[in-house]
Design a protein around this motif. Sequence first.
Motif, mmCIF file in Angstrom:
data_model
loop_
_atom_site.group_PDB
_atom_site.id
_atom_site.type_symbol
_atom_site.label_atom_id
_atom_site.label_comp_id
_atom_site.label_asym_id
_atom_site.label_seq_id
_atom_site.Cartn_x
_atom_site.Cartn_y
_atom_site.Cartn_z
ATOM 1 N N ALA A 105 0.554 40.318 -2.907
ATOM 2 C CA ALA A 105 1.477 39.370 -3.004
ATOM 3 C C ALA A 105 1.895 38.875 -4.281
ATOM 4 C CB ALA A 105 1.121 37.964 -2.062
ATOM 5 N N ILE A 106 0.827 38.520 -5.402
ATOM 6 C CA ILE A 106 0.946 38.389 -6.723
ATOM 7 C C ILE A 106 1.557 39.256 -7.324
ATOM 8 C CG2 ILE A 106 -0.311 37.874 -8.849
ATOM 9 C CD1 ILE A 106 -2.602 36.356 -7.290
ATOM 10 N N MET A 107 1.355 40.559 -7.231
ATOM 11 C CA MET A 107 1.763 41.433 -8.065
ATOM 12 C C MET A 107 3.557 41.768 -7.637
ATOM 13 S SD MET A 107 -0.111 43.303 -10.218
ATOM 14 C CE MET A 107 -2.019 42.959 -10.509
ATOM 15 N N VAL A 108 3.924 41.740 -6.395
ATOM 16 C CA VAL A 108 5.283 42.246 -5.983
ATOM 17 C C VAL A 108 6.005 40.821 -6.514
ATOM 18 C CG1 VAL A 108 4.630 43.539 -4.276
ATOM 19 C CG2 VAL A 108 4.917 41.038 -3.795
ATOM 20 N N THR A 109 5.418 39.631 -6.736
ATOM 21 C CA THR A 109 6.033 38.403 -7.226
ATOM 22 C C THR A 109 6.089 38.367 -8.677
ATOM 23 O OG1 THR A 109 5.733 37.300 -5.173
ATOM 24 C CG2 THR A 109 6.454 36.226 -6.856
ATOM 25 N N LEU A 110 5.066 38.306 -9.343
ATOM 26 C CA LEU A 110 4.879 37.755 -10.746
ATOM 27 C C LEU A 110 5.032 39.064 -11.536
ATOM 28 C CD1 LEU A 110 2.000 35.378 -10.421
ATOM 29 C CD2 LEU A 110 4.617 34.899 -10.405
ATOM 30 N N VAL A 111 4.724 40.491 -11.243
ATOM 31 C CA VAL A 111 4.290 41.504 -12.089
ATOM 32 C C VAL A 111 5.827 42.511 -11.863
ATOM 33 C CG1 VAL A 111 3.449 43.676 -12.840
ATOM 34 C CG2 VAL A 111 2.125 41.415 -12.182
ATOM 35 N N PHE A 112 6.134 42.836 -10.491
ATOM 36 C CA PHE A 112 7.218 43.691 -10.320
ATOM 37 C C PHE A 112 8.621 43.039 -10.049
ATOM 38 C CE2 PHE A 112 3.663 46.615 -10.200
ATOM 39 C CZ PHE A 112 4.235 47.653 -10.803
ATOM 40 N N GLU A 115 9.803 40.799 -4.834
ATOM 41 C CA GLU A 115 9.983 39.771 -3.832
ATOM 42 C C GLU A 115 9.963 38.452 -4.328
ATOM 43 O OE1 GLU A 115 7.193 40.420 -0.769
ATOM 44 O OE2 GLU A 115 7.857 42.290 -0.202
ATOM 45 N N ARG A 116 10.295 37.489 -3.602
ATOM 46 C CA ARG A 116 10.036 36.123 -4.033
ATOM 47 C C ARG A 116 9.531 35.415 -2.802
ATOM 48 N NH1 ARG A 116 14.471 33.151 -3.680
ATOM 49 N NH2 ARG A 116 15.779 34.609 -2.891
ATOM 50 N N LEU A 117 8.524 34.913 -3.127
ATOM 51 C CA LEU A 117 7.494 34.110 -1.948
ATOM 52 C C LEU A 117 8.308 32.712 -1.645
ATOM 53 C CD1 LEU A 117 4.154 34.961 -3.419
ATOM 54 C CD2 LEU A 117 5.654 36.464 -1.741
ATOM 55 N N ALA A 118 8.193 32.587 -0.332
ATOM 56 C CA ALA A 118 8.627 31.347 0.139
ATOM 57 C C ALA A 118 7.242 30.368 0.130
ATOM 58 C CB ALA A 118 8.721 31.298 1.954
ATOM 59 N N ARG A 119 7.447 29.072 0.132
ATOM 60 C CA ARG A 119 6.446 27.928 0.042
ATOM 61 C C ARG A 119 5.253 28.409 0.790
ATOM 62 N NH1 ARG A 119 8.964 22.491 1.868
ATOM 63 N NH2 ARG A 119 9.546 23.713 3.401
ATOM 64 N N GLY A 120 5.058 28.671 2.099
ATOM 65 C CA GLY A 120 4.110 28.986 2.736
ATOM 66 C C GLY A 120 3.200 30.278 2.341
ATOM 67 N N GLN A 121 4.087 31.298 1.509
ATOM 68 C CA GLN A 121 3.315 32.459 0.895
ATOM 69 C C GLN A 121 2.670 31.888 -0.291
ATOM 70 O OE1 GLN A 121 7.148 34.598 1.216
ATOM 71 N NE2 GLN A 121 5.678 36.638 1.686
ATOM 72 N N VAL A 122 3.273 30.956 -1.021
ATOM 73 C CA VAL A 122 2.637 30.659 -2.133
ATOM 74 C C VAL A 122 1.284 29.785 -1.749
ATOM 75 C CG1 VAL A 122 3.110 29.012 -4.244
ATOM 76 C CG2 VAL A 122 4.776 30.657 -3.488
ATOM 77 N N LEU A 123 1.650 29.057 -0.837
ATOM 78 C CA LEU A 123 0.407 28.257 -0.282
ATOM 79 C C LEU A 123 -0.769 29.434 0.097
ATOM 80 C CD1 LEU A 123 -1.187 25.590 0.512
ATOM 81 C CD2 LEU A 123 -0.004 25.853 2.732
ATOM 82 N N GLY A 124 -0.532 30.234 0.503
ATOM 83 C CA GLY A 124 -1.202 31.500 1.148
ATOM 84 C C GLY A 124 -2.095 32.162 -0.110
ATOM 85 N N ARG A 296 11.766 34.981 4.899
ATOM 86 C CA ARG A 296 10.847 35.041 3.758
ATOM 87 C C ARG A 296 11.931 34.438 2.638
ATOM 88 N NH1 ARG A 296 6.270 37.320 3.397
ATOM 89 N NH2 ARG A 296 5.595 38.735 5.074
ATOM 90 N N ALA A 297 11.654 33.789 1.687
ATOM 91 C CA ALA A 297 12.259 33.820 0.537
ATOM 92 C C ALA A 297 12.975 34.978 0.042
ATOM 93 C CB ALA A 297 11.554 32.953 -0.626
ATOM 94 N N GLY A 298 14.202 35.157 -0.255
ATOM 95 C CA GLY A 298 14.727 36.391 -0.737
ATOM 96 C C GLY A 298 15.101 37.241 0.490
ATOM 97 N N GLY A 299 15.283 36.614 1.447
ATOM 98 C CA GLY A 299 15.703 37.150 2.735
ATOM 99 C C GLY A 299 14.831 38.135 3.614
ATOM 100 N N GLN A 300 13.736 38.582 2.975
ATOM 101 C CA GLN A 300 12.778 39.503 3.574
ATOM 102 C C GLN A 300 12.135 39.076 4.850
ATOM 103 O OE1 GLN A 300 10.858 40.624 0.207
ATOM 104 N NE2 GLN A 300 11.820 42.599 -0.099
#
Length: 335
Positions: A105-112, A115-124, A296-300
């Motif tokens: 989740a960190i890699m797909v969001t911050l590095v590549f 994806e954009r994480l929703a609030r719940g995913q960031v909390l996760g 999800r954020a970003g529509g996924q």
Amino acid sequence: MLVAAQFVGMGLIWGASFLFMKIALDGVSFGQVAWARLVLGGLTLGVLALIGRERLPKEPIVWLHFVVIAITGCVIPHLLFAWAEQYVSSSLASIYNAVTPIMTAIMVTLVFRVERLARGQVLGVVIGIVGVLVIIGPWQLSSLSGSLQGQLACLGAVTAYGFTYAYMRKFISHRPISGVNVAFLNIGLAGVIMLVLTPFIALGPVSLDWPIVLSLLTLGVLGTGVAYVWNVNVLRAWGPTNVSTVTYVTPVVGVALGILVLGETLSWNEPAGALLVIVGILFTQGRIRVGGRHERAGGQQPDEIPVTPMDAAEPADGVGTGGAADATSPPGNGR
């Protein structure tokens, strides 16, 4: 029923891989453990690809991508997990393997940024990081010894897995490559790389007995070979979200076998941290949502995130129902 049996077998083999690594280290070096499992796994998948008459991709760029995937998803994490188990228990290594979805989740969001994480995913992700800190137990004096080195190696391995999932998501998932081909190119190229590195990592004294030989064969032929094909079958039948639940099975199997077979013990913080990691995974997968959101954020949708771990191993061979690799399965499983 056959699919369910394959799912159970996949969870058992990948969970048991940490036990087999520990047993194998009694007679061979950590480099020889990684070498054996990738070479044997590559040969196994090569035979299966020949039987299935799979057609390999022709584009040079695809092969280049798979060289990167083989290095980051197999060679590096397999070496790191095998090295780590010289300093940490097989139970603890299996717990760290479950951190893979958090790293993904960190890699797909911050590095590549695919994806954009929703609030719940960031909390996760935050809960998962806290869980890792609890597992490490920095308040313990023993964490300043070799145990800390081993735990950091485990974290390095799952970080490599997370990088690989994200890399596949960006460069491979949209290509019409069959699951068996993805698995074969991943493990097969890693096996070739290991053969090239033989003088540096695999030469040295060995002390073989039947438990060690069987452990290496199981790690290579089953854990890094056949189980990948099972993963493809389960993914096609059940979908990525359901097959990703193997994330929860492997650490349970790994811990149980470590305690029952090797007599390992766990400190209170290790299962407590593992529980936090699992809760974090549930949030990042969208199984637990903040504010009742269903998208999800970003529509996924939840099914789209690559979440399955592996020695493990043993995590990169997934195929969606349409036939394209969707990067939901493990690129190698350090398991």
